[in-house]
Write an enzyme that holds these catalytic residues in place. Structure first.
Site, PDB file in Angstrom:
ATOM      1  N   LYS A   1       0.845  -1.209   0.000  1.00  0.00           N
ATOM      2  CA  LYS A   1       0.000   0.000   0.000  1.00  0.00           C
ATOM      3  C   LYS A   1       0.875   1.251   0.000  1.00  0.00           C
ATOM      4  O   LYS A   1       0.603   2.218  -0.715  1.00  0.00           O
ATOM      5  CB  LYS A   1      -0.907   0.017   1.240  1.00  0.00           C
ATOM      6  CG  LYS A   1      -1.998  -1.061   1.226  1.00  0.00           C
ATOM      7  CD  LYS A   1      -2.748  -1.082   2.567  1.00  0.00           C
ATOM      8  CE  LYS A   1      -3.694  -2.264   2.691  1.00  0.00           C
ATOM      9  NZ  LYS A   1      -4.332  -2.365   4.003  1.00  0.00           N
TER      10      LYS A   1
ATOM     11  N   GLN B   1      -3.469  -0.887  10.504  1.00  0.00           N
ATOM     12  CA  GLN B   1      -3.627  -2.205   9.890  1.00  0.00           C
ATOM     13  C   GLN B   1      -4.135  -3.223  10.902  1.00  0.00           C
ATOM     14  O   GLN B   1      -3.612  -3.344  12.006  1.00  0.00           O
ATOM     15  CB  GLN B   1      -2.282  -2.654   9.293  1.00  0.00           C
ATOM     16  CG  GLN B   1      -2.318  -3.968   8.544  1.00  0.00           C
ATOM     17  CD  GLN B   1      -3.096  -3.917   7.228  1.00  0.00           C
ATOM     18  OE1 GLN B   1      -3.285  -2.857   6.644  1.00  0.00           O
ATOM     19  NE2 GLN B   1      -3.555  -5.064   6.767  1.00  0.00           N
TER      20      GLN B   1
ATOM     21  N   ASP C   1     -10.173   3.940   5.721  1.00  0.00           N
ATOM     22  CA  ASP C   1     -10.576   2.531   5.795  1.00  0.00           C
ATOM     23  C   ASP C   1     -12.100   2.379   5.868  1.00  0.00           C
ATOM     24  O   ASP C   1     -12.630   1.289   5.646  1.00  0.00           O
ATOM     25  CB  ASP C   1     -10.014   1.919   7.097  1.00  0.00           C
ATOM     26  CG  ASP C   1      -8.856   0.983   6.861  1.00  0.00           C
ATOM     27  OD1 ASP C   1      -8.771   0.401   5.770  1.00  0.00           O
ATOM     28  OD2 ASP C   1      -8.043   0.834   7.796  1.00  0.00           O
TER      29      ASP C   1
END
Ligand code: GUN
Length: 293
Positions: free
Chosen positions: A52, A96, A119
């Site tokens: 990413k 994450q 997110d």
């Protein structure tokens, strides 16, 4: 193969669009910034965050990864998030998952400023999605599946969609996206999970079958109506003595047997995975656009 949905090609189109948005932001004096937070040394998370971050930089997004030790307390992580919330360098913050067991993920996701929640995990953004309010951020993997369907010309309105899996990251938001009123949704959605009866019968009625339950090669031909669109979200590591390292990754779909009867199908890898990153960076461009007067 003719019926493949090429996630890499579609992700690449979205990256081109995002890089144009980034260029426009730079011209307006805003450098989009995306910060990653990783706690501990989960090998899969290391790979995902690395991918990413690399792609962010390629698109001209300013990126950095903050790595905290596995023993980090919830209070320490919250302190970091509050600092990142207050720092105008960062338009997007991604913590994450999975997080170590001493940390409550829901508390952490709720601490991220919803305007920086690229997110789409903050309760405010989850609520907006459910309400059909397009002002929030939509979680990247289900948003990516939605774009794959749209850009592959799959008719969604009126379709019977079956989602296997009810997780907060994929299954639940996927259902919320496809059940909305709208030209690119309006589906009839069934969500199956570990307590569902008659899963095969549900799946065989699906025009669009989305496998996101994390069981290696669960979906065989018995689950698939000939001509159905099959989307494989699964990423499962299984033992394979012939593979380097003794393991390999497989999806939730037994691709080789399902592909010949599917109308369209995602390869895995090369289907949903690249789309998750594409939607993350599109969300980051949007966060920066919304923050720029
Ligand atoms: N872990 C697996 N998928 C995701 C995701 O989309 N976002 C974050 N933050 N963690 C994940």
């Amino acid at each position: 193969m003719q019926n493949l949905i090429d996630g890499r090609a579609i992700a690449s189109q979205i990256h081109t669009e995002t890089s144009q948005r980034v260029a426009a932001l730079l011209q307006r004096g805003c450098r989009p910034g995306l910060v990653f937070v990783r706690v501990g040394e989960d090998p899969a998370s290391q790979v995902y965050v690395g991918m990413k971050e690399r792609k962010s930089r390629e698109l001209g997004i300013h990126s950095e990864t903050i790595v905290l030790p596995a023993a980090t307390t919830q209070t320490e992580l919250l302190t970091l998030i509050h600092r990142l919330n207050a720092d105008p360098t960062w338009h997007g913050i991604l913590v994450q998952a999975p997080l170590p067991p001493q940390i409550d993920s829901a508390t952490i996701f709720a601490a991220v400023d919803p305007r920086k929640d690229v997110d789409g995990f903050h309760p405010l953004n989850v609520g907006r999605l459910l309400l059909g309010d397009s002002g929030g951020f939509v979680p990247c993997t289900p948003a990516g599946v939605h774009e794959l369907l749209i850009r592959s010309g799959v008719p969604i309105p009126g379709a019977n969609v079956v989602i296997l899996g009810r997780g907060n990251i994929v299954g639940k938001p996927m259902a919320a996206i496809l059940v909305q009123k709208g030209r690119t949704a309006n589906a009839t959605v069934t969500v199956c999970h570990s307590a569902s009866r008659d899963i095969v019968d549900h799946c065989r009625r699906a025009d669009i079958l989305i496998a996101a339950m994390g069981v290696p090669r669960f979906v065989t031909t018995a689950f698939v109506k000939p001509g159905a669109v099959v989307i494989d979200v699964g990423v499962n590591r299984i033992p394979d003595p012939t593979a380097p390292g003794g393991t390999r990754l497989v999806g939730d779909v037994a691709f080789d047997e399902v592909q010949p009867i599917a109308g369209k199908i995602t390869p895995n890898p090369g289907g949903v995975g690249p789309m998750t990153i594409a939607m993350l960076l599109a969300n980051t461009a949007r966060a920066a656009e919304l923050a720029t007067p």
